[in-house]
Design an enzyme around this catalytic site. Structure first.
Site, PDB file in Angstrom:
ATOM      1  N   GLU A   4      17.509  30.308  56.736  1.00  0.00           N
ATOM      2  CA  GLU A   4      18.808  30.442  55.898  1.00  0.00           C
ATOM      3  C   GLU A   4      19.996  29.785  56.565  1.00  0.00           C
ATOM      4  O   GLU A   4      21.060  30.361  57.274  1.00  0.00           O
ATOM      5  CB  GLU A   4      19.079  31.838  55.770  1.00  0.00           C
ATOM      6  CG  GLU A   4      20.574  32.237  54.593  1.00  0.00           C
ATOM      7  CD  GLU A   4      21.565  32.825  55.357  1.00  0.00           C
ATOM      8  OE1 GLU A   4      22.472  32.645  54.550  1.00  0.00           O
ATOM      9  OE2 GLU A   4      21.700  33.137  56.424  1.00  0.00           O
TER      10      GLU A   4
ATOM     11  N   ASP B 254      17.396  35.053  58.711  1.00  0.00           N
ATOM     12  CA  ASP B 254      18.717  35.087  58.582  1.00  0.00           C
ATOM     13  C   ASP B 254      19.819  34.521  59.563  1.00  0.00           C
ATOM     14  O   ASP B 254      19.479  34.568  60.759  1.00  0.00           O
ATOM     15  CB  ASP B 254      18.996  36.571  58.397  1.00  0.00           C
ATOM     16  CG  ASP B 254      20.546  36.804  57.860  1.00  0.00           C
ATOM     17  OD1 ASP B 254      20.999  36.509  56.641  1.00  0.00           O
ATOM     18  OD2 ASP B 254      21.589  37.246  58.735  1.00  0.00           O
TER      19      ASP B 254
HETATM   20  C1  GLC Z   1      23.509  35.697  55.942  1.00  0.00           C
HETATM   21  C2  GLC Z   1      23.182  36.847  54.711  1.00  0.00           C
HETATM   22  C3  GLC Z   1      24.624  37.154  54.473  1.00  0.00           C
HETATM   23  C4  GLC Z   1      25.167  37.969  55.474  1.00  0.00           C
HETATM   24  C5  GLC Z   1      25.190  37.176  56.832  1.00  0.00           C
HETATM   25  C6  GLC Z   1      25.125  38.003  58.122  1.00  0.00           C
HETATM   26  O1  GLC Z   1      24.447  34.718  55.513  1.00  0.00           O
HETATM   27  O2  GLC Z   1      22.859  35.946  53.574  1.00  0.00           O
HETATM   28  O3  GLC Z   1      24.722  38.159  53.285  1.00  0.00           O
HETATM   29  O4  GLC Z   1      26.444  38.580  55.567  1.00  0.00           O
HETATM   30  O5  GLC Z   1      23.807  36.465  56.960  1.00  0.00           O
HETATM   31  O6  GLC Z   1      23.970  38.768  58.274  1.00  0.00           O
END
Ligand code: GLC
Length: 652
Positions: free
Chosen positions: A325, A283
């Site tokens: 991500e 993440d």
């Molecule tokens: C990523 C997740 C999102 C979250 C962020 C902080 O972007 O997909 O949903 O708010 O991380 O953890």
């Protein structure tokens, strides 16, 4: 490369853990030896200046060895099979779904009873949204983790997860989970101990006595959630300090300048790997390294840290792929595949976020030129890595493509972006969409888009207005958008509920801790009564489900859809139509999509632009066979229709 002192350390550990006997151990030793030099180099480039650097490195090595020692025989066997050939995850046989366990099935026990649902649809990769313990109330949908190793009791227990996983293995399914790598919840043990004044744990975070350094950082850092969480630091009363909180005030950023943080998080990565996770979604990786005077995102050190992580994972738990991500601009995203010697050795997967947004761009403008202009950058993905392709996910849709691409299509970037935002939030006259705007930044005018696939494609409005023609068009759009993501190359991940046509749900507005975050509008609560309608002939649910299932079947039976860097785009023959070509040995496919509400004309030349000139074209969507006409004649696509044309030889 060989480094006597490093390899001597490795050898000592191999002896200590008696790893020189079994084949799987020897394979591990080989991988560790092969990576040890770079693991050491990278680690020392971050921590070499510290007085305890050597001890920290020994600790890292031992963490890697222990991860292998703790890996069970079944997983080791699975590793060997996965890494024996071309990367396992490039296969066209994979098809994913992302879901919240509680909103989909109540809890993990409930999920276990629903496994056949996935098999029926053709889903064999499950992304379970954050499962580990997070505080009740505000937790950013579980992305504020208070215990990285404990399943949140709302979902069940570790045993329940193991049971789900066994059920998945029996069905040849793969598991994807998140590691929230950039931050912890302010209720997590390290944070609690930092609050209580333990200096050792305060060093796990960015904590300051006053605003001097925070103010320096703020000069150049951006805001992620400018509406809900402005600024990047939060005052912590308990210890009278300021802590860095890039996301929400309760999400404390981890400080990777501290080697203990790197190794502790690596240990958690291995914990997940040894639970049997096949794809680990890292993440928010773009934010893991911070530097005053920069945006503190996408920094060179960030890439090096991820490459170090990849080296460790490849040694001990090589069957687990890493998904970054990184929702950034296209060129920045590409950097997460690694570069130089490490090209293809950083993240195995990245989200093809710009492509996702470009599909929405094309749908709003009926013009595919911006999408086409952006491809040059996206096509540079190294062989052996892959994309997660998707139409939408649990997050918002950010218009993360380049102004240059917009300008290349002849539009003015700011007004073009404004048009797209207005279109989906229903602010353009007669817009069919019922979306919302998320994280509106009054300082920059920026905003992202929220809404379910069905609502953004116009189904909500069409049904409200009882408009049969618009209902038909919106269903076509839903299916076309999904088809695009399924065939464009990578591992497609459906967002749960979209296979049924769920629409926006405003219930979140009544729930404290959620009401300020309209991403909840598009994270549906599944009603299994409603889902059962997928089996009732003539319902909208049945139509969308059946079409989605058919698309998945087509993807699975055609090897050209495996992600072997086998994608080529046609030039704009008709600005309303996007055409791409996929091929593999013995199979060539041309996919064409009409983003307009009018019939569109496509020259037959488009079907021979690459590869062989087909004698016949077999359309996997309609089951029809076509004989291509001369170059200057046309094939006609109906409004919002698409075709998956396989090139065929004439039957004698
Ligand atoms: C990523 C997740 C999102 C979250 C962020 C902080 O972007 O997909 O949903 O708010 O991380 O953890």
């Amino acid at each position: 490369m060989f480094d006597y002192s490093v390899h001597r350390k490795v050898l000592r550990l191999i002896r200590r853990y008696a790893l020189a006997e079994k084949d799987t151990d020897l394979n591990f030793c080989q991988r560790l030896n092969a990576n040890a030099y770079f693991i050491h180099q990278f680690f020392m480039s971050f921590y070499g200046h510290l007085s305890d650097a050597d001890a920290a490195f020994n600790n890292l090595l031992e963490t890697i060895v222990k991860a292998h020692v703790n890996r069970n025989a079944a997983l080791r066997k699975r590793d060997e099979a996965k890494i024996a050939d071309i990367p396992w995850f490039l296969s066209n046989d994979l098809m994913g779904m992302s879901l919240y366990v509680d909103r989909f099935a109540g809890d993990l026990k409930g999920l276990h009873t629903r496994l056949d649902y996935f098999t029926d649809l053709g889903i064999n990769v499950l992304h379970l949204m954050p499962l580990f313990q997070s505080p009740p109330g505000e937790s950013d949908g579980g992305y504020a983790v208070s215990d990285f190793k404990k399943i949140d009791p709302r979902f069940g227990t570790m045993d329940d997860l193991i049971r789900v996983q066994q059920g998945m293995l029996e069905r040849d399914m793969y598991l994807m989970v998140d590691i929230v790598y950039n931050h912890t919840s302010d209720q997590q043990e390290w944070a609690l101990r930092a609050k209580a004044g333990e200096k050792g744990y305060q060093d796990y975070f960015f904590m300051y006595d006053d605003r001097t350094i925070p103010d320096e950082y703020e000069k150049t850092m951006k805001e992620i959630f400018p509406e809900a969480a402005p600024g990047n630091f939060t005052y912590v009363q308990e210890c009278d300090k300021w802590v860095m909180t890039v996301f929400h005030h309760y999400q404390w950023d981890l400080n990777y300048r501290n080697p203990r943080v790197f190794t502790a998080m690596l240990e958690i990565v291995f914990f997940y790997a040894n639970l049997g996770v096949d794809i680990l979604r890292i993440d928010a990786p773009a934010f893991i390294w911070k530097e005053v005077g920069t945006t503190s995102s996408n920094l060179p050190q960030t890439h090096k840290l991820l490459q170090l992580l990849k080296l460790c994972v490849r040694a001990a738990t090589p069957g687990m792929a890493l998904l970054g991500e990184a929702i950034q601009r296209p060129r920045q995203i590409m950097e997460y595949f690694g570069d130089g010697l490490f090209l293809g050795h950083e993240c195995d997967f990245l989200y093809k976020a710009p492509q996702m947004a470009l599909q929405w761009d094309a749908l709003a403008t009926r013009d595919t030129r911006v999408m086409l202009a952006q491809q040059e950058v996206l096509l540079k993905k190294p062989y052996g890595t892959s994309w997660i392709t998707y139409t939408r996910c649990h997050d918002d849709i950010g218009l993360g493509y380049d102004d240059e691409a917009i300008a290349a299509a002849g539009y003015d970037p700011p007004s073009h972006r404004k048009f797209i935002r207005d279109f989906y939030s229903g602010n353009v006259f007669n817009s069919p969409s019922r979306g919302g705007l998320f994280s509106v930044n009054p300082k920059t005018g920026d905003a992202r888009i929220t809404g379910t696939l069905a609502s953004l494609c116009g189904l909500e409005r069409a049904l409200e207005e009882n408009n049969a023609e618009e209902t038909e068009m919106s269903i076509r759009k839903i299916i076309m958008m999904q088809a695009f993501s399924f065939f464009v190359g990578g591992l497609p991940v459906l967002f749960y509920g979209d296979e049924i046509g769920y629409m926006n749900d405003n219930e979140y507005l009544q729930i404290p801790g959620k009401s300020y975050d309209n991403r909840w509008m598009h994270r549906p609560m599944i009603s299994w009564e409603r889902n059962a309608k997928k089996d009732e002939e003539g319902t909208i649910e049945a139509r969308i489900y059946k079409a989605t299932k058919e698309l998945i079947e087509i993807r699975k039976k055609m090897a050209a859809f495996a992600d072997y860097s086998n994608l080529a785009w046609s030039m704009a023959h008709n600005i309303h139509v996007a055409v791409f070509h996929r091929h593999t040995e013995g199979q060539e496919v041309v996919c064409a999509f009409n983003f307009s509400p009018e019939p569109a004309f496509l020259t037959w030349y488009a079907f021979r632009e690459y590869g062989a000139a087909p004698e016949l074209l077999y359309d996997h969507i309609t089951g029809q066979t076509y004989r291509p006409g001369p170059d200057e004649a046309y094939f006609v696509l109906e409004p919002y229709r698409f075709h998956v044309m396989e090139k065929m030889k004439r039957q004698e």
